[in-house]
Design an enzyme around this catalytic site. Structure first.
Site, PDB file in Angstrom:
ATOM      1  CG  ASP A   1      -1.411   1.680  -2.943  1.00 34.98           C
ATOM      2  OD1 ASP A   1      -1.344   2.341  -2.080  1.00 34.98           O
ATOM      3  OD2 ASP A   1      -1.356   0.439  -3.065  1.00 34.98           O
ATOM      4  CB  ILE A   2       3.620  -0.300  -2.944  1.00 34.28           C
ATOM      5  CG1 ILE A   2       4.730   0.862  -3.226  1.00 34.28           C
ATOM      6  CG2 ILE A   2       4.379  -1.708  -3.258  1.00 34.28           C
ATOM      7  CD1 ILE A   2       5.735   0.930  -1.989  1.00 34.28           C
TER       8      ILE A   2
ATOM      9  CD  GLU B   1       0.131   0.635   1.250  1.00 37.82           C
ATOM     10  OE1 GLU B   1      -0.863   0.034   0.981  1.00 37.82           O
ATOM     11  OE2 GLU B   1       0.263   0.993   2.244  1.00 37.82           O
TER      12      GLU B   1
END
Length: 600
Positions: free
Chosen positions: A470-471, A514
């Protein structure tokens, strides 16, 4: 008695010695050179008037005809004596089958010893002898002191003058010879008819139908001219008169000939306007003659039909020559056939007109010419078949070449089209399985591949590593720099994952928003952890730029490695990695949270 003495006195001893003698007739004796004729004076004559007339003339030598429609004509044959006659019966033969009225008087001086009244208009049964030509029995002259034969002929057709004395055995032998030659002629026609009828049935070419009609018309016309029709097919009592049969068969022969020429040579396809117009006019005119034959005067009709026939044959020759010049291969034999027939027609007409000397075979000239013509036309037909066969073979060969070229072109088009379709299908498959923004697999396709990879790891007893990524702070990044910059970040994230993982067996997908997921089949805990750290460092060291902004992304990674044993537990492995991802976020982000289970 006085008249008898007067007639004897008129004949000098020298003349008497030159007259034919019945005693000298052993087989056949031509007497045309001693026959005299009395031209038509405008009025009918009695026997006594004819006998005493002073206008008797010798027959023209080397001639077969006195002309056409010359009116009542008398002929006289004087004999030296009849005291001694041949033992067998003997006859005076007029070797022509078509006289309308023929009266024969056997005379002893001025006394009529026997008379015969015959001719086509009186019925075939009126003939003294059952023959196709006219045979006058001469037995009544036996013992006559001043034997003489007077013959009166009145006919609208040609007045042919072939006279001969012959005995009964010679007459029988001559009849057999004529029958043999006529049998050969009609046999040839019948064979050619059957042969061409067979070809018609095989090829279904209408030109053969017209040729058969023409051949049949020629056969009927020759049977009529030779007297066979009147003898066997339409005797007295028949609605068809002999004159009408001659006229109709002549017209039919020309009408069918023109039809055949038009069809055989393909007049309307191969020739110019002049030939087409001429052929059409001649065709219409010929068939008008056919339908007009019952209504025209016989003598005039024969003149017209003979002229039309000569023109038709000449036109056939002309068209054949033109076809030859146009390099129509079979036109050569076609032209030769009509040329041969034209020669024989010319020969026949020149003999009738006394322009050339009469020949022994004059009465059979047209039959011989027609047989040769039909034979040459049959050969021309065979040549036409071979020519058209060659054309068909050449055409088929060209068509095969064209078809091969078209097939090759079609195969190339199919190949190119197949490639295009395969490429389109590949693009469609990529579009259906790939995330459009990052270039990684989409969620639906990931689910399919992950389940297969999990089951395969179960079968092979191999470890399976799952990375949930996950960003960090992506929502904040979107809010500060805009959605366009956020999309650039996602695109760069897809590139970094692909470049860093660099494994064809790996399954890399955008899991949503994301969040990303990576499956590494066969990776042990140590290798999987190294890959996860390498990926984290790649993000940490990469700057995302656009025209107005730049930013360093960091990621949080949840990693779990397991050797699957439960085929139904594949979702639990994902949930475990997802749980570790949230552990990494809670612990400060930009790190790898790792849990090792049963990976050895």
């Amino acid at each position: 008695m006085v008249a008898l003495l007067f007639s004897i006195v008129l004949i000098s001893p020298a003349a008497l010695a030159s007259l034919p003698s019945l005693q000298a007739v052993h087989d056949q004796q031509n007497v045309s050179h001693v026959i005299e004729f009395l031209p038509f004076s405008g009025e009918a004559r009695s026997v006594a008037e004819a006998q005493s007339a002073q206008q008797w003339q010798p027959l023209p030598q080397n001639s077969r005809s006195l002309g056409r429609n010359v009116g009542e004509t008398w002929f006289r044959l004087r004999l030296s004596d009849a005291q001694q006659t041949p033992d067998a019966p003997f006859y005076l033969q007029l070797n022509y089958p078509h006289y309308d009225y023929l009266d024969a008087y056997l005379m002893d001086g001025t006394r009529v010893t026997e008379s015969f009244f015959t001719g086509d208009q009186r019925g075939f049964s009126s003939r003294p002898v059952d023959q196709r030509t006219f045979m006058i029995p001469m037995g009544a002259l036996s013992g006559a002191a001043a034997p003489e034969v007077l013959i009166r002929i009145d006919t609208p057709g040609p007045l042919l003058i072939p006279f001969a004395l012959l005995t009964a055995p010679e007459a029988a032998a001559k009849d057999r010879n004529v029958a043999m030659w006529l049998g050969i002629y009609f046999g040839i026609l019948l064979i050619m008819f059957a042969y061409n009828a067979f070809i018609l049935g095989a090829l279904r070419d209408s030109a053969y139908l017209y040729y058969l009609a023409y051949m049949a018309a020629v056969g009927v016309h020759q049977a009529t001219l030779q007297g066979l029709g009147y003898q066997y097919f339409w005797p007295e009592g028949s609605p068809i008169s002999n004159n009408y049969a001659v006229a109709l068969s002549s017209a039919l022969m020309q009408g069918t000939a023109v039809l055949f020429v038009v069809k055989f040579i393909r007049l309307y396809e191969n020739f110019g306007r002049f030939e087409r117009v001429t052929g059409s006019v001649l065709l219409v005119y010929s068939w008008l003659l056919v339908f007009g034959s019952p209504f025209m005067e016989y003598s005039s009709f024969l003149t017209v039909v003979n002229i039309t026939g000569a023109i038709s044959v000449f036109c056939g020759l002309y068209i054949g020559i033109q076809g030859w010049r146009k390099r129509v291969q079979y036109a050569r034999l076609f032209a030769l056939a009509w040329f041969v027939y034209l020669v024989f027609i010319g020969w026949y007409l020149l003999e009738l007109a006394s322009i050339i000397p009469a020949s022994t075979y004059g009465e059979h000239i047209l039959a011989v010419g027609s047989a040769l013509e039909l034979a040459l036309l049959s050969i021309a037909f065979a040549d036409r078949i071979n020519h058209e066969k060659e054309l068909r073979l050449r055409t088929q060969s060209r068509l095969m070449d064209v078809q091969v070229a078209m097939n090759a072109e079609l195969e190339e088009k199919v190949r190119l089209r197949t490639q295009e379709l395969e490429e389109a299908n590949r693009r469609l498959e990529v579009l259906s399985t790939t995330d459009g923004l990052t270039g990684l697999l989409n969620r639906r396709h990931f689910d399919e591949l992950y389940e297969k990879a999990y089951l395969q790891a179960c079968r092979r007893n191999e470890p399976l590593a799952v990375l949930m990524i996950d960003i960090d702070h992506f929502k904040q990044l979107n809010d500060e720099h805009g959605h366009r910059f956020g999309d650039i970040c996602l695109i760069e994230a897809g590139k970094l994952i692909t470049q860093t993982i660099d494994d064809n067996n790996a399954i890399c997908a955008r899991y949503g928003g994301e969040e990303f997921v990576i499956i590494l089949p066969g990776y042990c805990s140590e290798l999987a952890h190294d890959k996860a750290e390498a990926l984290r460092r790649a993000f940490e060291g990469h700057v995302v730029r656009d025209e107005a902004s730049e930013k360093v992304m960091t990621v949080s990674i949840g990693l779990t490695v397991e050797q699957p044993v439960d085929r139904e537990a594949w979702e639990k492995l994902l949930q475990a990695a997802d749980s570790l991802l949230y552990t990494a976020k809670r612990n400060g982000r930009n790190q790898v949270a790792f849990l090792h289970k049963n990976a050895g």
